[in-house]
Write a protein that holds these residues in place. Sequence first.
Motif, mmCIF file in Angstrom:
data_model
loop_
_atom_site.group_PDB
_atom_site.id
_atom_site.type_symbol
_atom_site.label_atom_id
_atom_site.label_comp_id
_atom_site.label_asym_id
_atom_site.label_seq_id
_atom_site.Cartn_x
_atom_site.Cartn_y
_atom_site.Cartn_z
ATOM 1 N N TRP A 227 -17.264 -105.162 -55.358
ATOM 2 C CA TRP A 227 -17.807 -106.286 -54.564
ATOM 3 C C TRP A 227 -19.237 -106.322 -54.111
ATOM 4 O O TRP A 227 -19.841 -107.318 -53.897
ATOM 5 N N THR A 228 -19.862 -105.045 -54.099
ATOM 6 C CA THR A 228 -21.019 -104.522 -53.763
ATOM 7 C C THR A 228 -22.021 -105.624 -54.739
ATOM 8 O O THR A 228 -22.893 -106.164 -54.259
ATOM 9 N N ALA A 229 -21.800 -105.579 -55.872
ATOM 10 C CA ALA A 229 -22.540 -106.379 -56.918
ATOM 11 C C ALA A 229 -22.314 -108.052 -56.686
ATOM 12 O O ALA A 229 -23.331 -108.544 -56.868
ATOM 13 N N GLY B 142 -17.491 -102.756 -66.905
ATOM 14 C CA GLY B 142 -17.627 -102.514 -65.242
ATOM 15 C C GLY B 142 -19.092 -103.087 -65.115
ATOM 16 O O GLY B 142 -19.951 -102.572 -65.929
ATOM 17 N N VAL B 143 -19.173 -103.613 -63.955
ATOM 18 C CA VAL B 143 -20.410 -103.941 -63.563
ATOM 19 C C VAL B 143 -20.464 -103.335 -62.007
ATOM 20 O O VAL B 143 -19.584 -103.560 -61.042
ATOM 21 N N ALA B 144 -21.522 -102.482 -61.734
ATOM 22 C CA ALA B 144 -21.733 -102.063 -60.334
ATOM 23 C C ALA B 144 -23.490 -102.175 -59.832
ATOM 24 O O ALA B 144 -24.297 -102.402 -60.731
ATOM 25 N N THR B 145 -23.544 -102.310 -58.762
ATOM 26 C CA THR B 145 -24.846 -102.442 -58.146
ATOM 27 C C THR B 145 -25.051 -101.260 -57.010
ATOM 28 O O THR B 145 -24.401 -101.121 -56.170
ATOM 29 N N GLY B 146 -26.460 -100.835 -57.134
ATOM 30 C CA GLY B 146 -26.888 -99.866 -56.184
ATOM 31 C C GLY B 146 -28.072 -99.166 -56.435
ATOM 32 O O GLY B 146 -28.677 -99.483 -57.392
ATOM 33 N N THR C 205 -38.343 -92.961 -60.489
ATOM 34 C CA THR C 205 -38.280 -93.534 -59.093
ATOM 35 C C THR C 205 -36.972 -94.089 -58.631
ATOM 36 O O THR C 205 -36.209 -94.523 -59.538
ATOM 37 N N VAL C 206 -36.711 -94.426 -57.279
ATOM 38 C CA VAL C 206 -35.446 -94.725 -56.892
ATOM 39 C C VAL C 206 -35.562 -96.426 -57.074
ATOM 40 O O VAL C 206 -36.689 -96.777 -56.298
ATOM 41 N N ARG C 207 -34.653 -96.862 -57.502
ATOM 42 C CA ARG C 207 -34.805 -98.369 -57.606
ATOM 43 C C ARG C 207 -33.337 -99.005 -57.353
ATOM 44 O O ARG C 207 -32.318 -98.105 -57.502
ATOM 45 N N THR C 208 -33.213 -100.211 -56.661
ATOM 46 C CA THR C 208 -32.048 -100.909 -56.917
ATOM 47 C C THR C 208 -31.662 -101.568 -58.150
ATOM 48 O O THR C 208 -32.345 -102.326 -58.292
ATOM 49 N N VAL C 209 -30.698 -101.181 -58.580
ATOM 50 C CA VAL C 209 -30.275 -101.806 -60.092
ATOM 51 C C VAL C 209 -28.953 -102.251 -60.265
ATOM 52 O O VAL C 209 -28.042 -101.888 -59.263
ATOM 53 N N SER C 210 -28.574 -102.920 -61.154
ATOM 54 C CA SER C 210 -27.143 -103.239 -61.532
ATOM 55 C C SER C 210 -26.946 -102.852 -62.906
ATOM 56 O O SER C 210 -27.629 -102.693 -63.850
ATOM 57 N N VAL C 211 -25.935 -102.012 -63.064
ATOM 58 C CA VAL C 211 -25.393 -101.002 -64.450
ATOM 59 C C VAL C 211 -24.438 -101.924 -64.813
ATOM 60 O O VAL C 211 -23.343 -102.080 -64.214
ATOM 61 N N LEU C 212 -24.366 -102.202 -66.165
ATOM 62 C CA LEU C 212 -23.018 -102.709 -66.736
ATOM 63 C C LEU C 212 -22.712 -101.585 -67.862
ATOM 64 O O LEU C 212 -23.448 -101.038 -68.719
ATOM 65 N N PHE C 213 -21.409 -101.170 -67.738
ATOM 66 C CA PHE C 213 -20.812 -100.280 -68.760
ATOM 67 C C PHE C 213 -19.772 -100.933 -69.661
ATOM 68 O O PHE C 213 -18.894 -101.487 -69.080
ATOM 69 N N VAL C 214 -19.904 -100.882 -70.919
ATOM 70 C CA VAL C 214 -18.844 -101.478 -71.709
ATOM 71 C C VAL C 214 -18.221 -100.338 -72.710
ATOM 72 O O VAL C 214 -18.982 -99.555 -73.429
ATOM 73 N N ASP C 215 -16.938 -100.272 -72.897
ATOM 74 C CA ASP C 215 -16.364 -99.046 -73.613
ATOM 75 C C ASP C 215 -15.105 -99.808 -74.544
ATOM 76 O O ASP C 215 -14.238 -100.365 -73.877
ATOM 77 N N LEU C 216 -14.958 -99.500 -75.874
ATOM 78 C CA LEU C 216 -13.983 -99.937 -76.836
ATOM 79 C C LEU C 216 -12.762 -99.337 -76.110
ATOM 80 O O LEU C 216 -12.441 -97.958 -75.784
#
Length: 516
Positions: free
Chosen positions: A481-483, A434-438, A338-349
């Motif tokens: 900035w959206t987040a 990195g953090v993003a929302t959408g 299902t389509v949801r509005t979520v926030s995503v955090l990505f972390v990479d060495l």
Amino acid sequence: MHSSSDTPARTGPFGSGLLGPLDQDVSVLRRRVQRLLTAALIATNVIGALVVVGLAALLMPAPGMSGALVRATAIAVPAYVVAAVVVGTLWGTRGALRTLRWAAEGRRPTEAERVASLRVPLRLTLMQAVLWGLATLVFAALAVLLQPAVALTVFLVVAFASVVVCAIAYLFGEFALRPYAARALAGTAPPRPLSGGVNLRMLLFWCLGTGVPVAGLVVTAVLAWVRGDVSTTKLAVSVIALGLVVLCFGLLVTVFTARAVVNPISSVRHALGRVRAGDFTVEIPVYDGTELGLLQAGFNDMTAGLAERERLRDLFGRHVGREVAVEAMRTSSELGGTVRTVSVLFVDLVGSTALAASRPPEEVVGLLNRFFAVVVDEVDRHEGLVNKFIGDAALAVFGAPAPLGDHATAALAAGRAIARRLALEVPDGPAGIGVATGDAVAGNVGDPRRFEYTVIGDPVNEAARLTELAKNAPGRLLASWTAVAAASAGEAGHWRATEDVTLRGRSRPTTLASPR
């Protein structure tokens, strides 16, 4: 077989710590059981002799036994009791220990040995029945030879005593052999009772506490009526004496009956309380060969299944995330989402390729574990889900599968906490965050035979691109900035807009935000 010391699971049917010998050396257990069986054999025969004397005093017609019969009985009764003890020891006790040889050898019994071991009390009872059946015939024949008028009374008296002795022999034998029964039934769940069952036990209790004394009352009345030479006083004394036996002895036997039934059930009830509290390792000794033992064995099977289910659920939760596991168990597992509005955090060495080439694999794995420990700890603390580990990177989602009202605030706060802790706790493992929302599609992706829960959409790609830029940014943390705009005012105050950048693979620019 293990069981907690604070549970009554190790209590025998007559109370006390009967099952203590389960933890003793086999030779100690053998000697203890041999002593118990020998003592039980002596006690039952002595009790039988006392019952004979007592019933004879009550039921013997006037003027009583002749002098010749009294002298013969005074010699025959002790001699027969001694002979019965000797024969019983050689025949019953040794035979029982031969049947239980598997325990002395320290091995698990075969099915035939298990059945034979649980039927030892019945065999001991049959042995007593043979010995006292022979005694009934011997003493009746003696009465026929010396005083025929009392032959019927002597026959009935010894026959009643035989029933008492057999019932006591079964109860004592079952009591003494509880430790062996527990060993024989350890780890098994027989499909049916392997001994006489509760019905036989209750029948023996009834015979011992009610049947024989009441039968004595009936016989007393019948003999008095048939002979017509029993005085009212003697009849009243006989009835009163037998009535007191019914009341007192019947009460004692009823208490034993209650203990024999209630104690196994109590062990299950107390263990159920521990299961209800979350302890699925509880296991109670199965020491009863009747339906009550089947109940105990069934409980152990149930807890073993629950423990396995809990282990699989815990393992499943560790692999896919506890929230995903809960959602999978709550709903049908189908492909799609299902389509949801979520926030995503990505972390990479940073520099993971050079790191792997310059350090031994063990060091690299240790570094990754320290790195991921910080990520998992902070994501969990901010109510997010570490959706997957991708080599030396991790993807965390806030707002799926479990809804999260202020997912942007949680994701940004988690990003700041991770950046701060990595700098302090894993200084040799710098990482970009990195953090993003959408809007994204959250659901199961793959094939019906093998799929995984994941989040697919623009915020995932955006967070990954922000992570690449963050590796070279001050603080190594960037967000869209959206987040920030979707977060609470308190969290947004920790961020500032920096510049607009068109991220790789995107057509419109993204306003970057970094911590103040």
